[in-house]
Design a protein around this motif. Structure first.
Motif, short mmCIF file in Angstrom:
data_model
loop_
_atom_site.label_atom_id
_atom_site.label_comp_id
_atom_site.label_asym_id
_atom_site.label_seq_id
_atom_site.Cartn_x
_atom_site.Cartn_y
_atom_site.Cartn_z
N ALA A 41 33.70 65.85 84.69
CA ALA A 41 34.25 67.15 84.36
C ALA A 41 33.00 67.80 83.94
CB ALA A 41 34.74 67.40 82.34
N VAL A 42 31.92 67.95 83.17
CA VAL A 42 30.10 68.28 83.46
C VAL A 42 30.28 68.60 84.68
CG1 VAL A 42 28.23 68.57 83.08
CG2 VAL A 42 30.03 67.95 81.52
N ARG A 43 30.07 67.79 85.72
CA ARG A 43 29.62 67.60 86.77
C ARG A 43 29.76 68.70 88.11
NH1 ARG A 43 29.08 62.22 89.57
NH2 ARG A 43 28.30 63.48 91.35
N GLU A 44 31.79 68.31 87.51
CA GLU A 44 32.65 69.33 88.23
C GLU A 44 32.15 71.08 87.96
OE1 GLU A 44 35.08 69.20 90.69
OE2 GLU A 44 33.87 67.33 91.31
N ARG A 45 32.05 71.11 86.54
CA ARG A 45 32.12 72.64 85.71
C ARG A 45 30.70 73.10 86.72
NH1 ARG A 45 32.68 75.50 80.24
NH2 ARG A 45 34.87 74.17 80.79
N TYR A 46 29.55 71.88 86.27
CA TYR A 46 28.33 72.71 87.30
C TYR A 46 28.35 72.48 88.08
CZ TYR A 46 26.44 72.86 81.98
OH TYR A 46 26.33 73.18 81.03
N ARG A 100 30.69 73.41 90.66
CA ARG A 100 31.75 74.33 91.06
C ARG A 100 30.85 75.46 90.73
NH1 ARG A 100 36.65 73.20 92.55
NH2 ARG A 100 37.47 71.45 92.02
N ARG A 101 30.19 75.70 89.80
CA ARG A 101 29.35 77.28 89.76
C ARG A 101 28.57 77.90 90.67
NH1 ARG A 101 28.03 77.44 83.05
NH2 ARG A 101 30.15 77.24 82.48
N ARG A 102 27.89 76.75 90.53
CA ARG A 102 26.77 76.54 91.95
C ARG A 102 27.44 76.91 93.29
NH1 ARG A 102 24.11 71.37 92.54
NH2 ARG A 102 24.62 70.89 90.92
N THR A 109 30.44 78.41 94.06
CA THR A 109 30.63 79.87 93.92
C THR A 109 30.18 81.01 93.39
OG1 THR A 109 31.51 79.91 91.49
CG2 THR A 109 32.82 78.87 92.75
N SER A 110 29.00 80.93 93.29
CA SER A 110 27.97 81.72 93.08
C SER A 110 27.57 82.33 94.36
CB SER A 110 26.24 81.02 92.15
OG SER A 110 25.78 80.43 92.47
#
Length: 55
Positions: free
Chosen positions: A41-46, A48-50, A52-53
């Motif tokens: 979950a942590v890897r997916e969250r970070y 995806r943020r990278r 999408t930005s």
């Protein structure tokens, strides 16, 4: 509907296996799975943020 039937069959098989395993093994396996899901979950969250930005 077929997916639901298969999922319920697999859940029943997993619960049957856990019922016959020792409690310490079941707790240890649960902790390993929980840690793995947390890392995922942590890897997916970070991740995806990278991505999408930059778009």
């Amino acid at each position: 509907m077929l997916f639901l039937v298969v999922a319920l069959l697999l859940l029943g098989a997993a619960l049957g296996t856990v019922a016959h395993a020792p409690l310490t093994f079941s707790v240890a396996a649960g902790l390993v799975i929980a840690v793995w899901l947390g890392v995922f979950a942590v890897r997916e969250r970070y991740g995806r943020r990278r991505t999408t930005s930059t778009h």
